[in-house]
Write a protein that holds these residues in place. Structure first.
Motif, PDB file in Angstrom:
ATOM      1  N   TYR A   1       0.838  -1.187   0.000  1.00 58.38           N
ATOM      2  CA  TYR A   1       0.000   0.000   0.000  1.00 58.38           C
ATOM      3  C   TYR A   1       0.882   1.249   0.000  1.00 58.38           C
ATOM      4  CZ  TYR A   1       1.117  -0.327   4.996  1.00 58.38           C
ATOM      5  OH  TYR A   1       1.778  -0.434   6.195  1.00 58.38           O
ATOM      6  N   LYS A   2       0.289   2.381  -0.295  1.00 59.21           N
ATOM      7  CA  LYS A   2       1.029   3.632  -0.360  1.00 59.21           C
ATOM      8  C   LYS A   2       0.784   4.446   0.908  1.00 59.21           C
ATOM      9  CE  LYS A   2       0.639   3.912  -5.410  1.00 59.21           C
ATOM     10  NZ  LYS A   2       0.084   4.699  -6.549  1.00 59.21           N
ATOM     11  N   VAL A   3       1.839   4.785   1.607  1.00 57.67           N
ATOM     12  CA  VAL A   3       1.734   5.599   2.815  1.00 57.67           C
ATOM     13  C   VAL A   3       1.637   7.068   2.417  1.00 57.67           C
ATOM     14  CG1 VAL A   3       2.881   6.291   4.942  1.00 57.67           C
ATOM     15  CG2 VAL A   3       3.052   3.925   4.141  1.00 57.67           C
ATOM     16  N   SER A   4       0.744   7.786   3.076  1.00 59.04           N
ATOM     17  CA  SER A   4       0.546   9.194   2.754  1.00 59.04           C
ATOM     18  C   SER A   4       0.402  10.004   4.033  1.00 59.04           C
ATOM     19  CB  SER A   4      -0.710   9.365   1.889  1.00 59.04           C
ATOM     20  OG  SER A   4      -0.978  10.734   1.650  1.00 59.04           O
ATOM     21  N   SER A   5       0.798  11.264   3.956  1.00 55.32           N
ATOM     22  CA  SER A   5       0.566  12.204   5.051  1.00 55.32           C
ATOM     23  C   SER A   5      -0.313  13.356   4.587  1.00 55.32           C
ATOM     24  CB  SER A   5       1.909  12.746   5.580  1.00 55.32           C
ATOM     25  OG  SER A   5       2.626  13.389   4.537  1.00 55.32           O
ATOM     26  N   THR A   6      -0.891  13.219   3.402  1.00 53.89           N
ATOM     27  CA  THR A   6      -1.749  14.250   2.847  1.00 53.89           C
ATOM     28  C   THR A   6      -3.057  14.347   3.628  1.00 53.89           C
ATOM     29  OG1 THR A   6      -0.840  13.866   0.642  1.00 53.89           O
ATOM     30  CG2 THR A   6      -2.941  15.046   0.769  1.00 53.89           C
ATOM     31  N   THR A   7      -3.496  15.541   3.906  1.00 48.41           N
ATOM     32  CA  THR A   7      -4.777  15.734   4.594  1.00 48.41           C
ATOM     33  C   THR A   7      -5.929  15.442   3.635  1.00 48.41           C
ATOM     34  OG1 THR A   7      -3.844  17.413   6.047  1.00 48.41           O
ATOM     35  CG2 THR A   7      -6.247  17.399   5.785  1.00 48.41           C
TER      36      THR A   7
ATOM     37  N   TYR B   1      -7.495  11.555  14.286  1.00 47.01           N
ATOM     38  CA  TYR B   1      -7.123  12.110  12.980  1.00 47.01           C
ATOM     39  C   TYR B   1      -7.654  13.531  12.828  1.00 47.01           C
ATOM     40  CZ  TYR B   1      -6.993  12.926   7.973  1.00 47.01           C
ATOM     41  OH  TYR B   1      -6.772  13.486   6.736  1.00 47.01           O
ATOM     42  N   GLN B   2      -8.913  13.730  13.133  1.00 51.55           N
ATOM     43  CA  GLN B   2      -9.510  15.053  12.967  1.00 51.55           C
ATOM     44  C   GLN B   2      -8.873  16.076  13.903  1.00 51.55           C
ATOM     45  OE1 GLN B   2     -13.758  14.480  13.312  1.00 51.55           O
ATOM     46  NE2 GLN B   2     -13.823  13.065  11.582  1.00 51.55           N
ATOM     47  N   TYR B   3      -8.547  15.654  15.120  1.00 48.70           N
ATOM     48  CA  TYR B   3      -7.865  16.556  16.054  1.00 48.70           C
ATOM     49  C   TYR B   3      -6.488  16.940  15.510  1.00 48.70           C
ATOM     50  CZ  TYR B   3      -5.340  18.118  20.214  1.00 48.70           C
ATOM     51  OH  TYR B   3      -4.578  18.842  21.097  1.00 48.70           O
ATOM     52  N   CYS B   4      -5.755  15.946  15.005  1.00 52.60           N
ATOM     53  CA  CYS B   4      -4.391  16.204  14.543  1.00 52.60           C
ATOM     54  C   CYS B   4      -4.361  17.145  13.338  1.00 52.60           C
ATOM     55  CB  CYS B   4      -3.701  14.894  14.204  1.00 52.60           C
ATOM     56  SG  CYS B   4      -3.192  13.915  15.636  1.00 52.60           S
ATOM     57  N   ILE B   5      -5.255  16.955  12.390  1.00 50.94           N
ATOM     58  CA  ILE B   5      -5.203  17.822  11.206  1.00 50.94           C
ATOM     59  C   ILE B   5      -5.652  19.238  11.529  1.00 50.94           C
ATOM     60  CG2 ILE B   5      -5.417  15.902   9.608  1.00 50.94           C
ATOM     61  CD1 ILE B   5      -8.327  16.655   9.168  1.00 50.94           C
ATOM     62  N   LYS B   6      -6.584  19.390  12.486  1.00 49.18           N
ATOM     63  CA  LYS B   6      -6.972  20.730  12.903  1.00 49.18           C
ATOM     64  C   LYS B   6      -5.819  21.423  13.609  1.00 49.18           C
ATOM     65  CE  LYS B   6     -11.953  19.894  13.367  1.00 49.18           C
ATOM     66  NZ  LYS B   6     -13.084  19.780  14.328  1.00 49.18           N
ATOM     67  N   ARG B   7      -5.143  20.679  14.475  1.00 45.15           N
ATOM     68  CA  ARG B   7      -4.037  21.260  15.233  1.00 45.15           C
ATOM     69  C   ARG B   7      -2.843  21.550  14.331  1.00 45.15           C
ATOM     70  NH1 ARG B   7      -1.915  18.924  21.053  1.00 45.15           N
ATOM     71  NH2 ARG B   7      -0.095  20.276  21.278  1.00 45.15           N
ATOM     72  N   ARG B   8      -2.629  20.697  13.346  1.00 47.71           N
ATOM     73  CA  ARG B   8      -1.507  20.882  12.423  1.00 47.71           C
ATOM     74  C   ARG B   8      -1.736  22.106  11.536  1.00 47.71           C
ATOM     75  NH1 ARG B   8       0.107  16.107   8.322  1.00 47.71           N
ATOM     76  NH2 ARG B   8      -1.877  16.747   7.389  1.00 47.71           N
TER      77      ARG B   8
END
Length: 205
Positions: free
Chosen positions: A32-38, A197-204
């Protein structure tokens, strides 16, 4: 401390060590492909299993939740008959026994439904190498091709964003975020993972 609690703690320590090994192995041969894209649309995935070894052990519960624009739109939650005895330490941890899954479908009967449910959406999982290892191991037991999914690992994301916790286990993060969490239930772990996940992307952002 009861013997049950001692066994559960020992199992969790063992699980953590083997998952770390699994992550190193997955880096070498993952499909599989690892991604860090929101992303705003995604599937959160979690498995409960008979043990820790993808390919040797079997899935006993699938939890998958579909989110569109971060809003839950659909749920896939099913027990799976692994066609083998479920170890007592797994039953103590998850509440899932061989009797409970006796009339449940097998993974062979269910994997097509899961693939259809995921569609072309990215997958979000906590310690993704564990769940992805079990998912792709299905290819060796039945004649089916698992798609090459894009996968976002909330462990890696949380390590970059949440620096206040001593570790980034799911239970540690849910306590930090003060979330209600039905731990070691596939669906409960999905809801917790989505919240992280939602907390991390908001904080990021």
């Amino acid at each position: 401390m009861t013997d049950t609690n001692t066994e559960a703690i020992e199992y969790l320590h063992k699980k953590s060590r083997q998952q770390n090994w699994g992550a190193r192995r997955a880096t070498k041969d993952k499909k599989y492909k690892v991604s860090s894209t929101t992303v705003q649309d995604y599937i959160v995935l979690d498995f409960e299993t008979t043990g820790l070894r993808a390919g040797a052990d079997r899935i006993i519960q699938i939890g998958a939740v579909k989110y569109v624009k971060h809003e839950m739109t659909d749920i896939l939650n099913t027990l799976i008959n692994p066609q083998r005895q479920i170890p007592i330490e797994i039953t103590r941890l998850t509440g899932i026994s061989s009797d409970v899954v006796e009339s449940a479908p097998t993974i062979e009967q269910t994997i097509g439904q899961l693939i259809d449910f995921i569609g072309d959406l990215p997958i979000i999982a906590h310690n993704a190498s564990f769940d992805m290892g079990f998912l792709y191991a299905i290819e060796s037991s039945i004649d089916i091709k698992i798609p090459e999914y894009v996968v976002i690992d909330t462990v890696k994301l949380a390590r970059k964003v949440i620096v206040e916790t001593p570790n980034h286990k799911l239970t540690t993060l849910t306590k930090f975020l003060q979330l209600e969490h039905d731990a070691h239930d596939a669906l409960g772990d999905c809801f917790a993972t989505a919240a992280i996940y939602q907390y991390c992307i908001k904080r990021r952002n």
